[in-house]
Scaffold this motif. Structure first.
Motif, short mmCIF file in Angstrom:
data_model
loop_
_atom_site.label_atom_id
_atom_site.label_comp_id
_atom_site.label_asym_id
_atom_site.label_seq_id
_atom_site.Cartn_x
_atom_site.Cartn_y
_atom_site.Cartn_z
N MET A 68 -11.13 -8.75 -25.90
CA MET A 68 -9.88 -8.26 -26.50
C MET A 68 -10.06 -8.02 -28.00
N ASP A 69 -10.71 -8.97 -28.66
CA ASP A 69 -10.88 -8.86 -30.11
C ASP A 69 -11.90 -7.80 -30.51
N SER A 70 -12.84 -7.53 -29.61
CA SER A 70 -13.89 -6.55 -29.92
C SER A 70 -13.42 -5.12 -29.72
N ALA A 71 -12.40 -4.93 -28.90
CA ALA A 71 -11.93 -3.58 -28.59
C ALA A 71 -11.13 -3.00 -29.76
N ALA A 72 -11.15 -1.68 -29.84
CA ALA A 72 -10.35 -1.02 -30.86
C ALA A 72 -8.86 -1.12 -30.53
N PHE A 73 -8.56 -1.12 -29.22
CA PHE A 73 -7.17 -1.23 -28.78
C PHE A 73 -7.16 -1.87 -27.40
N SER A 74 -6.20 -2.74 -27.15
CA SER A 74 -6.16 -3.44 -25.87
C SER A 74 -4.72 -3.79 -25.50
N LYS A 75 -4.55 -4.11 -24.22
CA LYS A 75 -3.22 -4.49 -23.74
C LYS A 75 -3.37 -5.32 -22.48
N ILE A 76 -2.46 -6.28 -22.29
CA ILE A 76 -2.43 -7.11 -21.09
C ILE A 76 -1.16 -6.80 -20.31
N ILE A 77 -1.31 -6.50 -19.03
CA ILE A 77 -0.17 -6.31 -18.14
C ILE A 77 -0.14 -7.49 -17.17
N LYS A 78 0.89 -8.28 -17.23
CA LYS A 78 0.99 -9.45 -16.36
C LYS A 78 1.57 -9.04 -15.00
N TYR A 129 -10.06 -5.84 -15.04
CA TYR A 129 -10.42 -5.30 -16.35
C TYR A 129 -10.51 -3.77 -16.24
N VAL A 130 -9.83 -3.10 -17.14
CA VAL A 130 -9.82 -1.64 -17.15
C VAL A 130 -10.37 -1.16 -18.49
N ILE A 131 -11.45 -0.40 -18.44
CA ILE A 131 -12.06 0.16 -19.65
C ILE A 131 -11.61 1.61 -19.75
N THR A 178 0.82 -1.21 0.00
CA THR A 178 0.00 0.00 0.00
C THR A 178 0.85 1.25 0.00
N SER A 179 2.03 1.17 0.58
CA SER A 179 2.89 2.35 0.60
C SER A 179 3.35 2.74 -0.80
N GLU A 180 3.20 1.81 -1.76
CA GLU A 180 3.63 2.11 -3.12
C GLU A 180 2.64 2.96 -3.90
N ILE A 181 1.47 3.20 -3.34
CA ILE A 181 0.43 3.87 -4.12
C ILE A 181 0.67 5.38 -4.12
N ASP A 182 1.84 5.79 -4.57
CA ASP A 182 2.14 7.21 -4.57
C ASP A 182 1.94 7.84 -5.93
N ASP A 183 1.48 7.04 -6.88
CA ASP A 183 1.23 7.65 -8.19
C ASP A 183 -0.17 7.33 -8.69
N LEU A 184 -1.06 6.91 -7.80
CA LEU A 184 -2.46 6.77 -8.20
C LEU A 184 -3.01 8.17 -8.34
N PHE A 185 -3.56 8.48 -9.52
CA PHE A 185 -3.64 9.87 -9.92
C PHE A 185 -5.01 10.49 -9.91
N SER A 202 -1.96 5.61 -21.21
CA SER A 202 -1.11 6.54 -20.48
C SER A 202 -0.27 5.80 -19.45
N GLU A 203 0.92 6.30 -19.23
CA GLU A 203 1.86 5.66 -18.30
C GLU A 203 1.28 5.64 -16.90
N LYS A 204 0.62 6.73 -16.50
CA LYS A 204 0.05 6.77 -15.16
C LYS A 204 -1.06 5.75 -14.98
N LEU A 205 -1.86 5.56 -16.00
CA LEU A 205 -2.92 4.57 -15.92
C LEU A 205 -2.33 3.18 -15.72
N GLU A 206 -1.32 2.86 -16.49
CA GLU A 206 -0.71 1.54 -16.37
C GLU A 206 -0.06 1.35 -15.00
N LYS A 207 0.60 2.39 -14.49
CA LYS A 207 1.22 2.29 -13.17
C LYS A 207 0.17 2.10 -12.09
N CYS A 208 -0.89 2.87 -12.19
CA CYS A 208 -1.98 2.78 -11.22
C CYS A 208 -2.55 1.37 -11.16
#
Length: 522
Positions: free
Chosen positions: A382-392, A406-408, A290-297, A423-429
């Protein structure tokens, strides 16, 4: 005097065709053997059983059959049943799963009255009336989409549904009782099918009106107004501390834990009102996370509507076959169609996706598949979206029952190489949320084809049991785009204010509740 027989703890008529009671011996185990064709009134009223299964041989059941059975959680009705008697489940406060036959085409008076654990109503194709007190006191219902075949909503039909926030009314509705939604004080979003020429939603106040030939239209249903507070932002990520988590996230609709059961409509209780001792231990273990949540925007939309009672959550699940039926039945659109998602996929391509992927939707459950492989339904998204990405994510602790987030995302950006990206912040969050909750991966989607009815029905029934974040551009709920409003509604993300405090606490610790929130993607 009639003769009776006793078998398996039940009392039968002489010909063994009708069940007239329980013999009190304790031999009945909740499953009625095949052969009985009818069951008399109130046979299982106030019964102690948690599960009751009726065989397909049963064609007729009595009035108030399960009334006031407060321990009853699961009921399987026979596929051959076509009529549901009045007050069938009335007072079944713990009822959490109903296996509803497809042949049923109508509801009866008081059918689900006081079923506090249900969050969705198992509508069936062809229903025309929602009779008196049919859903009265169903406190678990958050949103209600009235089938487009419904013409009448009777007296107190949906009264005292105290957590109901969203109502979608059908095109054919012409008779709405004055007290149909009495006591539903949290309604904040009303939509009416554009083909309905009697009822409409006023764009200025959001309330429901009935047109009058005498000139002054009649106010029929008020809404709980949403304040227009702005979301706060942290310009410097270093300024963000763990104690500030109550300021980050936009909304939580305490939702359901996934439990798959074929043709059922069901819900599972999930007590989340307090953090248990076990959860507190997990909290201590997760302090580093939880201490890592310093960039939830994004600040949580404190002006939004969410859940006021975080004690009971539940789910409704329907089979793929029923989903197809519902897509015909629930062709309900708002006066203003949602903004185009920009999804780069045609209706024909969507049809091909459903054909190729739905049949393999549960493949991962039936075979020792690659752990990185997507199940068929996720692949459809995934196939229906215009753009998608998976973060493992590599979980550090025990993987939760629902291991994916799931993030829309409403928008995308262009990276330094000129390619489309999130956006980089979205992915970090999202990555840090995944680490906190030990999710295995984050699936980010942009441009879903929500204007396609088949996809919409699929999405609604799949995503409502999943962890979902909507990343929007708006600074407050009142400024949400039509697309984001639609995503929130279909994702079962409510915007009620009182539950936000619970979400703010729970998002920063690992818990067993589903994530249902909105953040601002800046």
């Amino acid at each position: 005097m009639a003769d009776f027989t006793r078998q398996d703890g039940l009392i039968y008529s002489e010909d063994n065709k009708k069940i007239v009671g329980i013999d009190g011996s304790g031999a009945f185990n909740g499953t009625i053997p095949y052969g009985a064709e009818s069951i008399e009134d109130e046979v299982f009223s106030a019964c102690p059983y948690e599960e009751i299964t009726l065989p397909d041989s049963v064609k007729e059941i009595g009035v108030c059959l399960f009334e006031n059975s407060t321990n009853l959680k699961t009921v399987k009705l026979p596929a051959s049943l076509t009529e549901l008697p009045p007050y069938l489940f009335s007072g079944c406060t713990a009822l959490s799963k109903i296996y509803m036959p497809n042949a049923v085409s109508g509801f009866s008076e008081g059918l689900f009255k006081g079923c506090e654990a249900l969050t969705d109503i198992p509508f069936r194709m062809g229903i025309q009336d929602i009779p008196e007190s049919c859903m009265e006191g169903c406190k678990g219902i958050r949103s209600l989409v009235i089938p487009n075949t419904v013409t009448t909503i009777g007296k107190r039909a949906c009264a005292d549904c105290t957590n109901l926030t969203t109502v979608v009314l059908s095109a054919k509705l012409y008779n709405l009782a004055e007290d149909a939604f009495e006591g539903c004080d949290k309604i904040s979003n009303i939509r009416v099918d554009g083909e309905n020429h009697l009822f409409y939603v006023n764009e200025e106040d959001g309330c429901l009106y009935e047109r009058s030939i005498e000139g002054d239209d009649i106010l029929r249903l008020k809404v709980n107004r949403i304040e227009n507070d702005e979301i706060g932002f942290f310009e410097n990520e270093d300024d963000l501390k763990t104690d500030d988590l109550e300021s980050f996230f936009t909304d939580e609709k305490l939702d359901e834990i996934d439990e798959t059961c074929a043709p059922e409509v069901g819900v599972e209780e999930n007590a989340v009102a307090e953090v248990t001792a076990e959860a507190q231990e997990e909290t201590a273990m997760d302090e580093n996370k939880t201490s890592e949540i310093d960039d939830l925007f994004a600040d949580i939309m404190g002006d939004e509507k969410a859940r006021n009672e975080a004690v009971s959550t539940s789910e409704v699940e329907i089979s793929d076959e029923e989903s197809a039926v519902l897509s015909e039945m629930m062709d309900v659109m708002s006066d203003k169609a949602p903004a185009s998602s920009g999804a780069a996929i045609s209706d024909e391509e969507l049809a091909n996706l459903f054909a190729s992927n739905e049949e393999n939707a549960n493949k991962a459950e039936n075979a020792a598949a690659d752990p990185d492989a997507l199940d068929g339904k996720t692949q459809i998204l995934m196939d229906s979206a215009a753009f998608s990405k998976i973060i493992k994510n590599e979980p550090a602790g025990q993987v939760p029952e629902d291991p994916e987030l799931y993030v829309i995302a409403e928008k995308t950006v262009t990276d330094e190489n000129g390619n489309q990206a999130f956006s980089e912040k979205l992915e970090k969050c999202c990555s840090k949320i995944a680490r906190i909750h030990d999710f295995t991966r984050v699936i980010i989607l942009n441009g879903l084809p929500l204007d396609n009815e088949e996809f919409l029905q699929f999405y609604h029934h799949f995503i409502n049991k999943k962890n979902v974040i909507v990343a929007c551009e708006a600074a407050s709920a009142s400024k949400l785009s039509d697309y984001c409003k639609k995503v929130c509604e279909e994702s079962r993300i409510s915007l009620d204010k009182e539950q936000l405090a619970e979400q703010r606490r729970c998002i920063s610790i690992k818990s067993n509740m589903l994530i249902k929130l909105i953040i601002q993607d800046i």
